[in-house]
Design a protein around this motif. Sequence first.
Motif, PDB file in Angstrom:
ATOM      1  N   LEU A 316       7.851  -2.888 -18.600  1.00 41.97           N
ATOM      2  CA  LEU A 316       7.466  -2.086 -17.043  1.00 41.97           C
ATOM      3  C   LEU A 316       7.502  -3.143 -15.749  1.00 41.97           C
ATOM      4  O   LEU A 316       8.013  -3.256 -14.586  1.00 41.97           O
ATOM      5  N   ILE A 317       7.033  -4.264 -16.669  1.00 41.84           N
ATOM      6  CA  ILE A 317       6.408  -5.727 -15.273  1.00 41.84           C
ATOM      7  C   ILE A 317       7.865  -6.019 -14.685  1.00 41.84           C
ATOM      8  O   ILE A 317       8.274  -6.226 -13.724  1.00 41.84           O
ATOM      9  N   CYS A 318       9.229  -6.866 -15.724  1.00 44.90           N
ATOM     10  CA  CYS A 318      10.188  -7.001 -15.371  1.00 44.90           C
ATOM     11  C   CYS A 318      10.864  -5.959 -14.754  1.00 44.90           C
ATOM     12  O   CYS A 318      11.942  -6.409 -13.812  1.00 44.90           O
ATOM     13  N   ILE A 319      11.040  -4.675 -15.340  1.00 52.69           N
ATOM     14  CA  ILE A 319      11.828  -3.815 -14.372  1.00 52.69           C
ATOM     15  C   ILE A 319      11.681  -3.879 -13.073  1.00 52.69           C
ATOM     16  O   ILE A 319      11.944  -3.635 -11.954  1.00 52.69           O
ATOM     17  N   PHE A 320       9.486  -3.436 -13.015  1.00 45.88           N
ATOM     18  CA  PHE A 320       9.540  -3.164 -11.429  1.00 45.88           C
ATOM     19  C   PHE A 320       9.916  -4.271 -10.501  1.00 45.88           C
ATOM     20  O   PHE A 320       9.671  -4.520  -9.546  1.00 45.88           O
ATOM     21  N   SER A 321       9.578  -5.336 -10.962  1.00 44.58           N
ATOM     22  CA  SER A 321       9.518  -6.551 -10.188  1.00 44.58           C
ATOM     23  C   SER A 321      10.793  -7.310 -10.017  1.00 44.58           C
ATOM     24  O   SER A 321      11.068  -7.602  -8.964  1.00 44.58           O
ATOM     25  N   ASN A 322      11.759  -6.412 -10.510  1.00 46.50           N
ATOM     26  CA  ASN A 322      13.570  -7.258 -10.811  1.00 46.50           C
ATOM     27  C   ASN A 322      13.912  -6.329  -9.377  1.00 46.50           C
ATOM     28  O   ASN A 322      14.018  -6.872  -8.637  1.00 46.50           O
ATOM     29  N   LEU A 323      13.672  -5.036  -9.772  1.00 48.79           N
ATOM     30  CA  LEU A 323      13.814  -4.115  -8.189  1.00 48.79           C
ATOM     31  C   LEU A 323      13.844  -4.760  -6.821  1.00 48.79           C
ATOM     32  O   LEU A 323      13.514  -4.677  -5.689  1.00 48.79           O
ATOM     33  N   ILE A 324      12.207  -5.077  -6.770  1.00 49.19           N
ATOM     34  CA  ILE A 324      11.200  -4.817  -5.910  1.00 49.19           C
ATOM     35  C   ILE A 324      11.818  -6.903  -4.875  1.00 49.19           C
ATOM     36  O   ILE A 324      11.892  -6.419  -3.904  1.00 49.19           O
ATOM     37  N   ASN A 325      11.822  -7.748  -6.059  1.00 46.83           N
ATOM     38  CA  ASN A 325      12.635  -9.004  -5.750  1.00 46.83           C
ATOM     39  C   ASN A 325      13.789  -8.559  -5.301  1.00 46.83           C
ATOM     40  O   ASN A 325      13.884  -9.503  -4.684  1.00 46.83           O
ATOM     41  N   ASN A 326      14.780  -8.057  -5.926  1.00 48.06           N
ATOM     42  CA  ASN A 326      15.807  -7.311  -5.119  1.00 48.06           C
ATOM     43  C   ASN A 326      16.216  -7.336  -3.807  1.00 48.06           C
ATOM     44  O   ASN A 326      16.637  -7.546  -3.073  1.00 48.06           O
ATOM     45  N   SER A 327      14.924  -6.205  -3.751  1.00 49.71           N
ATOM     46  CA  SER A 327      15.222  -5.437  -1.967  1.00 49.71           C
ATOM     47  C   SER A 327      14.330  -6.687  -1.396  1.00 49.71           C
ATOM     48  O   SER A 327      15.156  -6.769  -0.049  1.00 49.71           O
ATOM     49  N   ILE A 328      13.804  -7.428  -1.632  1.00 48.22           N
ATOM     50  CA  ILE A 328      13.049  -8.495  -0.798  1.00 48.22           C
ATOM     51  C   ILE A 328      14.209  -9.310  -0.216  1.00 48.22           C
ATOM     52  O   ILE A 328      13.988  -9.511   0.955  1.00 48.22           O
ATOM     53  N   LYS A 329      15.168  -9.615  -1.184  1.00 46.09           N
ATOM     54  CA  LYS A 329      15.883 -11.011  -1.316  1.00 46.09           C
ATOM     55  C   LYS A 329      16.823 -10.547  -0.404  1.00 46.09           C
ATOM     56  O   LYS A 329      17.962 -11.221   0.305  1.00 46.09           O
ATOM     57  N   TYR A 330      17.578  -8.886  -0.625  1.00 43.11           N
ATOM     58  CA  TYR A 330      18.422  -8.113   0.269  1.00 43.11           C
ATOM     59  C   TYR A 330      17.930  -7.667   1.568  1.00 43.11           C
ATOM     60  O   TYR A 330      18.715  -6.740   1.766  1.00 43.11           O
ATOM     61  N   THR A 331      16.462  -7.497   1.876  1.00 40.81           N
ATOM     62  CA  THR A 331      16.545  -7.718   3.158  1.00 40.81           C
ATOM     63  C   THR A 331      16.548  -8.413   4.299  1.00 40.81           C
ATOM     64  O   THR A 331      15.806  -9.429   3.797  1.00 40.81           O
ATOM     65  N   ASP A 332      16.188  -8.050   5.205  1.00 43.02           N
ATOM     66  CA  ASP A 332      16.142  -9.233   6.460  1.00 43.02           C
ATOM     67  C   ASP A 332      13.901  -9.697   6.585  1.00 43.02           C
ATOM     68  O   ASP A 332      13.675  -8.546   5.605  1.00 43.02           O
ATOM     69  N   THR A 333      13.531 -11.001   6.906  1.00 40.90           N
ATOM     70  CA  THR A 333      12.435 -10.953   6.561  1.00 40.90           C
ATOM     71  C   THR A 333      11.528 -10.070   7.680  1.00 40.90           C
ATOM     72  O   THR A 333      10.274  -9.630   6.369  1.00 40.90           O
ATOM     73  N   SER A 334      11.722  -8.840   8.356  1.00 41.34           N
ATOM     74  CA  SER A 334      11.286  -8.030   8.893  1.00 41.34           C
ATOM     75  C   SER A 334      11.575  -6.313   8.129  1.00 41.34           C
ATOM     76  O   SER A 334      10.828  -5.154   8.931  1.00 41.34           O
ATOM     77  N   GLY A 335      12.557  -6.502   7.651  1.00 39.59           N
ATOM     78  CA  GLY A 335      12.422  -5.618   6.605  1.00 39.59           C
ATOM     79  C   GLY A 335      11.805  -4.106   5.835  1.00 39.59           C
ATOM     80  O   GLY A 335      10.999  -4.842   6.177  1.00 39.59           O
ATOM     81  N   GLU A 336      12.278  -3.201   5.826  1.00 41.15           N
ATOM     82  CA  GLU A 336      11.445  -2.064   5.341  1.00 41.15           C
ATOM     83  C   GLU A 336      11.916  -1.576   4.073  1.00 41.15           C
ATOM     84  O   GLU A 336      12.753  -1.803   3.307  1.00 41.15           O
TER      85      GLU A 336
END
Length: 421
Positions: A316-336
């Motif tokens: 679960l940690i791997c799934i949650f952190s992978n998807l959240i980290n991707n959203s972090i990586k592929y949005t602007d610094t101030s992305g939503e």
Amino acid sequence: MSNQLFKDIFFKIVIFANCYLFFGFVITFILFGIFFFFKYYYLCYATLKTNDWLNETSNLKAPRFDGYISKLIISIYKKKKFDQELSQQHSQSFHKFEKLSKSIPDGIALINQENALIWCNSSAERLLSLDLKLDRYKKINYIIRNEEFVSYIKNPSHDKPHRINLKDKDSIKNLEVQVIPYETDQILLIISDVTNLVVAEKERKEFLSDISHELNTPLTIIQGYVETIKDFEYQDSFVTKAINHIHNQSIRMSKLINDIALVNKIEYAKKLNLELIKPCEVLEKVLDEIVPVYNKKKWSSEIEFKSSFSADKEDLICIFSNLINNSIKYTDTSGEIKVSLLKTSNGFIFKVVDDGIGIAKENIKKITNRFYREDQSRSSNTGGSGLGLSIVKKILEKYNAKLEVKSDLGKGSQFMIIFPL
Ligand code: ADP
């Protein structure tokens, strides 16, 4: 006088006629009796002979009788001839089938509703250490003393084969068993020997695990030196740039090695380390660690599903952190970024929505492929390995969960995982 004579003659004629009729009747009766006796005897004889002939399956030479019996025999003869030809065809087809089934390297076995063995080919006899002559109609759990195998037969999954280990004298055989429903009350078992494949997989796993370990050691040393020299001041800006580049790439390489080791581990992990856990608690923990680091982004979360779920916490940690980290990586610094854990009628949904760079529609189906990156430059900038989503996909298979992705290039993405309970 003449009257008396006439009377006498008449009387004698009457007596003579009566006697004649009487003896006539008696003789006719006797003759009929003899006739019917012979007819009856002939019929019995013909019936017995026909019966004997009928019981002799291979004898086609019909007994010869006269009258209507011969018509009956001709009809029976035709039927018998037809049956004999049919049975010859059947036995020829059966021999062909037996010959064919013997040449198949995979085992084939037929099991009935009561789990008793009906038939199997010689490969199945060899692979499951059976003897069809002795074991036919015996229950499979009496013949094959292997709990895993028996429980799979009782509760099979028809979509993919099941692997079992079977002890064979002093070695262990790795078998792949697939149950195929056959007719309404029988099942067909296909058994393949995958011992060599398992050995090759084990060697590949060991090789990958050794190589990632061996690569990590020199890489850690390189990273250590680069970290040290990175902070020095250089007159030549090219040197500073080159060192920064080496530093970034060494971080990326280290992530790649760790991800390869992780894929290897997940792929060959035999048993799930299951425990009853609350996904909401795991998600809150992941968010607590990530959100403060990326506090310039606009975060929002909705946690509706608060029940427990039988899972491996690490998964679960791997799934949650992978998807959240991707959203972090592929949005602007101030992305939503919106994270949610929602209830469904038979499980729950984990959803991450962002307003980042998005993915081109035609590439969405490729993003879970190993080493796939939407655009090479993206991953060089983000330090991605292209393995994150393939790891997630592999883990989801263990839980029969499904990943659904919606995305608009330049507008953002929605990653949704549907978990059944
Ligand atoms: P990586 O380590 O490169 O991020 P992933 O397997 O996690 O590898 O992702 C594969 C590719 O999918 C990425 O290279 C990226 O192009 C695309 N991708 C994944 N998540 C997102 C997202 N939230 N927004 C845009 N693109 C994404």
